[in-house]
Design a protein around this motif. Structure first.
Motif: not given
Lengths: 263, 411
Positions: A31-32, A34, A214, A221-222, A225, A227-228, B36-38, B45, B64-66, B241-242, B246, B250, B265, B268, B270
């Motif tokens: 996780p990112p 704090a 590209r 840039g992609e 998005t 996640d943390g 969208g996000g990844e 796709r 795809g544009v983020p 900060a976060a 996230d 976490g 997210v 995924k 852990e």
């Protein structure tokens, strides 16, 4: 005191880069942090491995390199020619053209999106690398033309006159007399063009349609998005994007500092 | 994106905003654009790959544009330049300018009928009485709960009928054990369902909005309640900060409000054990209300028949199942949403059915535009309020003024 101030400036500008570099060494999946983390607990390069998995890195790099290899010399040449030509004009016409060039700096970029899109579409180069190189045909930005103009204006007019008396053409005068005297500015223009074309996100966004065209800024840039837990991959991408620009600026630092144009 | 109406207006004036999307390309080629996000882009796709396999000889070029702002800028430029993508994904909050400029082909549901879709997503994409696009999803804001943190604090999972008081009680218990209890993004999409369940309204008129109405006593109560929760969890300083998402991913945050988009997210992450509940209602007896988050496949006017075919494939049994499995979207088609692809008991959250249970309670924000500007203005002011830099009355009044200016731009 001056040393302290210089150090302060260095810290202010280097700190973000150092944090990005440190962030890229954080293990993917964690996780990112704090807050700010100067050095991850167990640094590694997993983010760079993951970057290669998430993005077609070699293709993005190849496209970006191709663009700067063509665009930077082209932009530098056009800016230098335009600046030289402006400097040779009689005062009245020169003032007008310099005013217009300065005014062009104020044109909002979105006004150019559609005309350029239509132009590229009509010419049949949409979704190729041409739209990313094309701004170099106009010296990338009017700012580089003004930079070149100021440099050529500082050259003593007697030198132009002497060249003319010797029967030198405009091109020969620019090449043999002008260019050697403004090498520092020419280097600076090349650096400006490099930074613009290397990090050109917007043109790539608007005019690249397929994966094949590209460039690196769009690919990185992609990652914005992710996640943390994969934030370090974004940082790794930022490092890959920033390092060539930093190296380019370091490479031109010596000629920039060593020469004083027009003297 | 303030430029969108201008760009689309130019498309209309130039006469190139319609009738050209498909003409530039061969019949067997299709262009698709989405933001969208990844996770979301990966799922799309996968859908495109399945479509190409199902339609041999067809090639889909996907962009795809983020970022949503970039997505809209790219769409606006492409429409104005006369070369829009054949199909693009659009949130209902950005629909208005596209319909107003007449650049969309009528929605074609293919083998589906309107009865197959959840009503809120159909309604959100209905404009001037016509369905403009084919709804992809019908997501909603829910409460995500970290099961391990709740267990550690000895707090029971709330029922689906829980109230604000129950959440506050839970937050106090968690906080007393040193656990960050509640986190949320200080934005209008978080605030809206709380205002609604308190009996207030977010805009004065959803169909023809002229201002956001956070200056009412009901909205004030909702804002104060959310503000009060910050002391038990993520406040403005911690948010800077976060992000709370996230922190939840976490494993350091117990309760987080968000739509379905967070599921891939969190899956995924852990060691993260989580479930969902509907948002708490203001008081016992009041309805729980949630906010619709819905996107749709829009087809550019003039595109070939393949574009409509792609949109209907994407909500069909085959294509829809591919997306449902990704976990990212709550399918807008009832049969897909109720299928094992979406309600997979082996996947978290165990109570995925909550996303379906809340659908009848969904409300939405306006779809006439320019919603982005209004929301951005409101979000900036809400951030000030939740950071303690602006008072309640001041915020309510400022939101009304700023959003009135934004909605006033609608031509």
């Amino acid at each position: 005191m001056r040393v302290a101030l210089r150090l302060l400036v260095v810290v202010v500008f280097l700190a973000p880069l150092a944090l990005v570099l440190a962030g890229s060494l954080r293990r993917v999946g964690l996780p990112p942090p704090a807050g700010l983390e100067l050095l991850p607990a167990s640094p590694g390069l997993t983010a760079y491995d993951r970057l290669g998995e998430l993005t077609p890195l070699s293709r993005l790099l190849r496209n970006s390199v191709l663009v700067v290899l063509v665009a930077v010399p082209l932009a530098t040449l056009v800016a230098s020619w335009a600046g030289f030509a402006l400097a040779q004009l009689p005062p009245r016409g020169r003032r007008w053209l310099v005013g217009i060039t300065t005014g062009l700096l104020l044109v909002p970029l979105p006004m150019l999106w559609i005309p350029r899109f239509v132009l590229y579409l009509q010419v049949g180069v949409l979704d190729t690398l041409v739209p990313l190189i094309a701004p170099a045909l106009a010296a990338t930005t009017p700012f580089t033309v003004l930079l070149a103009y100021r440099a050529f204006r500082r050259v003593p007019p007697e030198l132009w006159e002497a060249a003319r008396l010797e029967g030198a053409s405009a091109l020969v005068t620019w090449w043999r007399v002008g260019l050697p005297l403004v090498s520092a500015t020419t280097t600076a223009i090349a650096a400006v063009a490099f930074v613009f074309h290397w990090g050109n996100y917007l043109d790539a966004l608007l005019y690249a349609q397929s994966e094949a065209t590209r460039t690196l800024p769009l690919g990185i840039g992609e990652l914005a998005t992710v996640d943390g837990a994969e934030q370090s991959v974004l940082f790794a991408g930022a490092v890959v994007l920033a390092v060539p620009a930093v190296l380019a600026l370091l490479a031109v630092q010596r000629p920039l500092l060593a020469t004083r144009d027009g003297s | 994106m303030r430029l969108l109406p201008l760009l689309l207006g130019l498309a209309l004036v130039a006469g190139c905003g319609s009738g050209t999307a498909g003409e530039q390309r061969e019949d067997r080629t299709l262009t698709v654009q989405a933001a969208g996000g990844e996770g979301e882009l990966s799922a799309l796709r996968e859908l495109i790959s399945a479509y190409e396999q199902a339609r041999p000889g067809v090639t889909v070029s996907f962009t795809g544009v983020p970022d949503q702002g970039d997505h809209i800028a790219k769409l606006g430029t492409a429409f104005a330049g006369g070369n829009p993508p054949d199909v693009f994904l659009l949130n209902y909050r950005r629909l208005g300018p596209f319909v107003d400029r007449d650049v969309l082909a009528p929605a074609d549901l293919g083998d589906r009928s309107e009865a197959d879709f959840y009503a809120p997503s159909l309604e959100a994409f209905t404009y001037d009485g016509e369905l403009a696009c084919v709804p992809q999803n019908a997501s909603s804001t829910v409460a995500y709960l970290n099961l391990d943190l709740l267990e550690r604090a000895g707090v029971a999972l709330p029922t689906e009928e829980w109230t604000w008081a129950d959440l506050e009680e839970m937050a106090k218990s968690l906080h007393s054990k040193g656990i960050a209890a509640v986190g949320y993004d200080a934005e209008i999409r978080t605030v809206a369902p709380f205002v609604w369940t308190a009996g207030g309204e977010v805009v004065d008129d959803t169909a023809e909005p002229t201002a956001m109405t956070l200056d009412t006593p009901q909205a004030g109560r909702a804002l104060q309640y959310l503000d009060g929760l910050q002391q038990y969890g993520v406040d403005a300083t911690a948010r800077a900060a976060a992000g709370p998402a996230d922190q939840f991913a976490g494993g350091s945050l117990a309760v987080f409000f968000d739509s379905r988009r967070s599921v891939p997210v969190f899956r995924k992450s852990e060691g993260l054990s989580f479930d969902v509940r509907p948002l708490p209602r203001a008081d016992a007896g009041r309805p729980s209300v949630s906010l619709l988050a819905s996107d749709a496949y829009c087809v550019s006017k003039g595109s070939s028949s393949l574009a409509a075919d792609f949109a209907s494939y994407a909500v069909g049994d085959e294509g829809g199942t591919v997306l449902a499995r990704s976990g990212r979207t709550v399918p807008s088609v009832k049969a897909l949403a109720q299928s094992p692809a979406f309600l997979d008991p082996a996947q978290q959250p165990a109570s995925s059915s909550v996303f379906l249970d809340v659908i009848p309670t969904l409300r939405r924000l306006p779809n006439v535009g320019p919603e982005d500007e209004a929301e951005e203005a409101a979000n900036d002011l809400l951030a000030q309020y939740f950071a303690g830099k602006a008072g309640l009355d001041e915020t309510g009044a400022a939101v009304r003024t700023a959003t009135a200016a934004a909605y006033g731009q609608r031509s």
